[in-house]
Design a protein around this motif. Structure first.
Motif, PDB file in Angstrom:
ATOM      1  N   UNK A 126       0.946  -1.192   0.179  1.00 49.58           N
ATOM      2  CA  UNK A 126       0.076  -0.170   0.009  1.00 49.58           C
ATOM      3  C   UNK A 126       0.889   1.230   0.044  1.00 49.58           C
ATOM      4  N   UNK A 127       0.878   2.044  -0.905  1.00 52.45           N
ATOM      5  CA  UNK A 127       1.685   3.283  -1.047  1.00 52.45           C
ATOM      6  C   UNK A 127       1.158   4.251  -0.071  1.00 52.45           C
ATOM      7  N   UNK A 128       1.903   5.111   0.472  1.00 50.34           N
ATOM      8  CA  UNK A 128       1.843   5.862   1.568  1.00 50.34           C
ATOM      9  C   UNK A 128       0.653   7.186   1.344  1.00 50.34           C
ATOM     10  N   UNK A 129       0.781   7.660   0.027  1.00 47.71           N
ATOM     11  CA  UNK A 129      -0.459   8.564  -0.203  1.00 47.71           C
ATOM     12  C   UNK A 129      -1.684   7.875  -0.094  1.00 47.71           C
ATOM     13  N   UNK A 130      -1.869   6.576  -0.583  1.00 45.19           N
ATOM     14  CA  UNK A 130      -3.127   5.689  -0.326  1.00 45.19           C
ATOM     15  C   UNK A 130      -3.647   5.669   0.983  1.00 45.19           C
ATOM     16  N   UNK A 131      -2.518   5.233   1.794  1.00 47.09           N
ATOM     17  CA  UNK A 131      -2.712   4.881   3.347  1.00 47.09           C
ATOM     18  C   UNK A 131      -3.222   6.474   3.805  1.00 47.09           C
ATOM     19  N   UNK A 132      -2.574   7.502   3.568  1.00 48.10           N
ATOM     20  CA  UNK A 132      -2.759   8.917   4.082  1.00 48.10           C
ATOM     21  C   UNK A 132      -4.255   9.098   3.836  1.00 48.10           C
ATOM     22  N   UNK A 133      -4.659   8.800   2.413  1.00 43.33           N
ATOM     23  CA  UNK A 133      -6.047   9.303   2.217  1.00 43.33           C
ATOM     24  C   UNK A 133      -7.140   8.620   2.787  1.00 43.33           C
ATOM     25  N   UNK A 134      -6.822   7.239   2.985  1.00 41.41           N
ATOM     26  CA  UNK A 134      -7.819   6.450   3.695  1.00 41.41           C
ATOM     27  C   UNK A 134      -7.839   6.885   5.062  1.00 41.41           C
ATOM     28  N   UNK A 135      -6.754   7.409   5.846  1.00 39.27           N
ATOM     29  CA  UNK A 135      -6.928   7.971   7.170  1.00 39.27           C
ATOM     30  C   UNK A 135      -7.620   9.033   7.061  1.00 39.27           C
ATOM     31  N   UNK A 136      -7.304  10.087   6.171  1.00 45.15           N
ATOM     32  CA  UNK A 136      -8.150  11.153   6.133  1.00 45.15           C
ATOM     33  C   UNK A 136      -9.626  10.966   5.835  1.00 45.15           C
ATOM     34  N   UNK A 137      -9.992  10.162   5.117  1.00 43.98           N
ATOM     35  CA  UNK A 137     -11.575   9.700   4.952  1.00 43.98           C
ATOM     36  C   UNK A 137     -11.941   9.262   6.383  1.00 43.98           C
ATOM     37  N   UNK A 138     -11.171   8.394   7.118  1.00 40.62           N
ATOM     38  CA  UNK A 138     -11.743   7.803   8.346  1.00 40.62           C
ATOM     39  C   UNK A 138     -11.985   9.092   9.387  1.00 40.62           C
ATOM     40  N   UNK A 337      -5.194  18.559  13.011  1.00 42.43           N
ATOM     41  CA  UNK A 337      -3.829  18.599  12.116  1.00 42.43           C
ATOM     42  C   UNK A 337      -3.737  17.099  11.519  1.00 42.43           C
ATOM     43  N   UNK A 338      -4.273  16.076  12.265  1.00 44.40           N
ATOM     44  CA  UNK A 338      -3.768  15.033  11.466  1.00 44.40           C
ATOM     45  C   UNK A 338      -4.295  14.948   9.819  1.00 44.40           C
ATOM     46  N   UNK A 339      -5.950  15.426  10.036  1.00 42.02           N
ATOM     47  CA  UNK A 339      -6.690  15.327   8.663  1.00 42.02           C
ATOM     48  C   UNK A 339      -5.824  16.005   7.714  1.00 42.02           C
ATOM     49  N   UNK A 340      -5.247  17.349   8.240  1.00 47.93           N
ATOM     50  CA  UNK A 340      -4.690  18.386   7.282  1.00 47.93           C
ATOM     51  C   UNK A 340      -3.446  17.689   6.754  1.00 47.93           C
ATOM     52  N   UNK A 341      -2.627  17.043   7.476  1.00 50.41           N
ATOM     53  CA  UNK A 341      -1.367  16.630   7.317  1.00 50.41           C
ATOM     54  C   UNK A 341      -1.496  15.014   6.229  1.00 50.41           C
ATOM     55  N   UNK A 343      -4.018  14.790   4.315  1.00 56.13           N
ATOM     56  CA  UNK A 343      -4.520  15.353   3.017  1.00 56.13           C
ATOM     57  C   UNK A 343      -3.266  15.729   2.102  1.00 56.13           C
ATOM     58  N   UNK A 344      -2.547  16.651   2.887  1.00 60.30           N
ATOM     59  CA  UNK A 344      -1.323  17.068   2.144  1.00 60.30           C
ATOM     60  C   UNK A 344      -0.362  15.805   1.674  1.00 60.30           C
ATOM     61  N   UNK A 345      -0.127  14.810   2.226  1.00 59.14           N
ATOM     62  CA  UNK A 345       0.473  13.572   2.003  1.00 59.14           C
ATOM     63  C   UNK A 345      -0.102  12.878   0.735  1.00 59.14           C
ATOM     64  N   UNK A 346      -1.411  12.865   0.975  1.00 52.38           N
ATOM     65  CA  UNK A 346      -2.169  12.100  -0.160  1.00 52.38           C
ATOM     66  C   UNK A 346      -2.441  12.636  -1.520  1.00 52.38           C
ATOM     67  N   UNK A 347      -2.167  14.113  -1.548  1.00 47.90           N
ATOM     68  CA  UNK A 347      -2.394  14.632  -2.701  1.00 47.90           C
ATOM     69  C   UNK A 347      -1.028  15.393  -3.363  1.00 47.90           C
ATOM     70  N   UNK A 348       0.057  15.087  -2.730  1.00 47.71           N
ATOM     71  CA  UNK A 348       1.308  15.728  -3.158  1.00 47.71           C
ATOM     72  C   UNK A 348       1.918  15.083  -4.299  1.00 47.71           C
ATOM     73  N   UNK A 349       1.846  13.853  -4.507  1.00 47.61           N
ATOM     74  CA  UNK A 349       2.156  13.170  -5.755  1.00 47.61           C
ATOM     75  C   UNK A 349       1.239  13.184  -6.891  1.00 47.61           C
ATOM     76  N   UNK A 350       1.620  13.531  -8.101  1.00 47.90           N
ATOM     77  CA  UNK A 350       0.889  13.196  -9.360  1.00 47.90           C
ATOM     78  C   UNK A 350       0.372  11.889  -9.653  1.00 47.90           C
ATOM     79  N   UNK A 351       1.393  10.968  -9.119  1.00 49.50           N
ATOM     80  CA  UNK A 351       1.093   9.661  -9.727  1.00 49.50           C
ATOM     81  C   UNK A 351       0.007   9.081  -8.925  1.00 49.50           C
ATOM     82  N   UNK A 352      -0.102   9.428  -7.715  1.00 46.91           N
ATOM     83  CA  UNK A 352      -1.423   8.737  -6.843  1.00 46.91           C
ATOM     84  C   UNK A 352      -2.368   9.643  -6.511  1.00 46.91           C
ATOM     85  N   UNK A 353      -2.392  10.790  -7.168  1.00 48.35           N
ATOM     86  CA  UNK A 353      -3.429  11.870  -6.712  1.00 48.35           C
ATOM     87  C   UNK A 353      -4.857  11.422  -7.034  1.00 48.35           C
TER      88      UNK A 353
END
Length: 404
Positions: A126-138, A337-341, A343-353
């Motif tokens: 599981x790539x970090x951006x996907x894990x981060x986006x799942x966390x933000x959604x939760x 702050x956790x939601x914000x960080x 989302x930042x990690x989740x959308x930082x990479x064009x490959x995984x956005x």
């Protein structure tokens, strides 16, 4: 030993201790009712109900303290809320002894999954951006919950929000601790903190011998195992990845939750797993700017959980005494702050956005299928998008090369 204690004392901070307390407060206040419903659904009496609280508190406390001190990371262990909900909603009749047999079966499955490394191999994909986006959604629902609470109690939540914003500017690490103090003062002054029903007696654990039924192990045990791994442990790993602990070995942690379940199941500790929501509170920058010192928050949460277990009836009474708006607002503020960080990690990479945004939206939607929560399906859809994108790009590149 003295040097170890000196290091621990040096790493100690008010913000980390507060994060641990808030995590336990949010965990108990938001989900203890589901545990009660599950216990009552299988015929628990008052002594057994208190024993469940004892087993869960002690089990979460010992495992959280052990893992946090060993790995020097805030590794929080929690009970399986979806597992409790499954028990409470089950249409299959079972006795307490049969339920204990199911709990032991689930604990054994979790231990085998952890010790074999199967789960660790799965999450490593599981790539970090996907894990981060799942966390933000939760966590997104908790952010919305802040303003749902404000609709019901404008004064209390409004003052909490204002205090939070001001303290973030003055002393960010003390923001949540200050908000908690202010909120309790307001509730006390309003006469809304009713402690008359609290019972300070120590809990006496009740041992129940297990009974095993193949049909119940399959009909309840397997679904409980699946929902715990998909709806609790996967998001728990997402929290670790999104918080900068990608190198954390997962198999020993999962194995530990299985062992804890096996040890405490006869007393009512139905299923233990990696925490997600409460772990996020302890792993954010509000707990400590230095992620290597946030383990103190895990230690703090473990200690408060043990107290919650020992003084189960009193602690449950205390948590229930707090207005639900206070708990909802506190959780929302602690997780902003956790939601914000994330989302930042989740959308930082064009490959995984694109995959990350879809993961976030599906997870935040509370979509459910086959009894499995949106967090799992958000992850499945996000990973499917990544696989399809890579496959399409591979085919496109081959076609393009063939025309050169």
């Amino acid at each position: 030993m003295m040097s170890y204690l000196a290091t621990l004392y040096k790493d100690m901070s008010i913000s980390a201790v507060t994060a641990g307390f808030v995590a336990v407060l949010v965990g108990f206040a938001s989900a203890i009712a589901i545990v009660f419903q599950a216990a009552i659904a299988i015929g628990a009496n008052q002594a057994q109900l208190e024993s469940w609280v004892w087993a869960l508190g002690i089990g979460m406390g010992i495992s959280s303290i052990s893992l946090s001190l060993w790995y020097k990371r805030p590794l929080i262990i929690a009970w399986s809320t979806p597992g409790a909900a499954l028990l409470a909603a089950s249409v299959i009749d079972l006795t307490m002894a049969q339920a204990i047999g199911v709990f032991l079966f689930v604990g054994a499955l979790i231990f085998i999954t952890g010790i074999s490394g199967m789960f660790s191999k799965l999450v490593s994909c599981i790539p970090v951006p996907i894990a981060s986006s799942m966390l933000a959604g939760i966590l997104f629902q908790f952010g919305l919950g802040l303003f749902d609470a404000m609709q019901n109690d404008l004064l209390l939540v409004g003052v909490m929000l204002t205090s939070f914003v001001i303290m973030k500017l003055i002393a960010p690490r003390l923001a949540i601790a200050f908000v908690l103090i202010v909120a309790i003062l307001i509730v006390v002054l309003q006469g809304r903190l009713d402690l008359s029903s609290m019972d300070v007696n120590l809990v006496s654990p009740v041992f129940v011998s297990p009974e095993f039924s193949l049909s119940l192990l399959i009909g309840i045990g397997l679904p409980m195992f699946i929902v715990t791994m998909s709806s609790q442990n996967l998001p728990g790993v997402a929290v670790l990845k999104a918080s900068g602990y990608q190198e954390q070995s997962i198999s020993p942690v999962i194995s530990m939750t299985g062992i804890t379940t096996l040890l405490f199941a006869p007393f009512g500790g139905f299923t233990f797993n990696l925490a997600a929501i409460t772990a996020a509170i302890c792993m954010g920058e509000d707990a400590h700017p230095d992620k290597d010192k946030r383990y103190v928050a895990g230690l703090s949460a473990g200690i408060f959980n043990i107290f919650a277990g020992i003084f189960g009836t009193a602690v449950v009474g205390l948590f229930i005494a707090f207005p639900k708006e206070l708990v909802a607002a506190l959780a929302g503020l602690a997780l902003l702050n956790v939601i914000a960080s994330s989302l930042k990690v989740a959308t930082a990479s064009n490959e995984y956005r694109d995959a990350a945004i879809l993961t976030f939206v599906v997870t935040a939607s509370n979509f459910s299928l086959l009894g499995i929560s949106s967090a799992f399906w958000g992850l499945v859809i996000g990973m499917a998008v990544i696989v399809l994108t890579r496959l399409f790009n591979k085919i496109f590149n081959r076609v393009e090369k063939s025309y050169e």
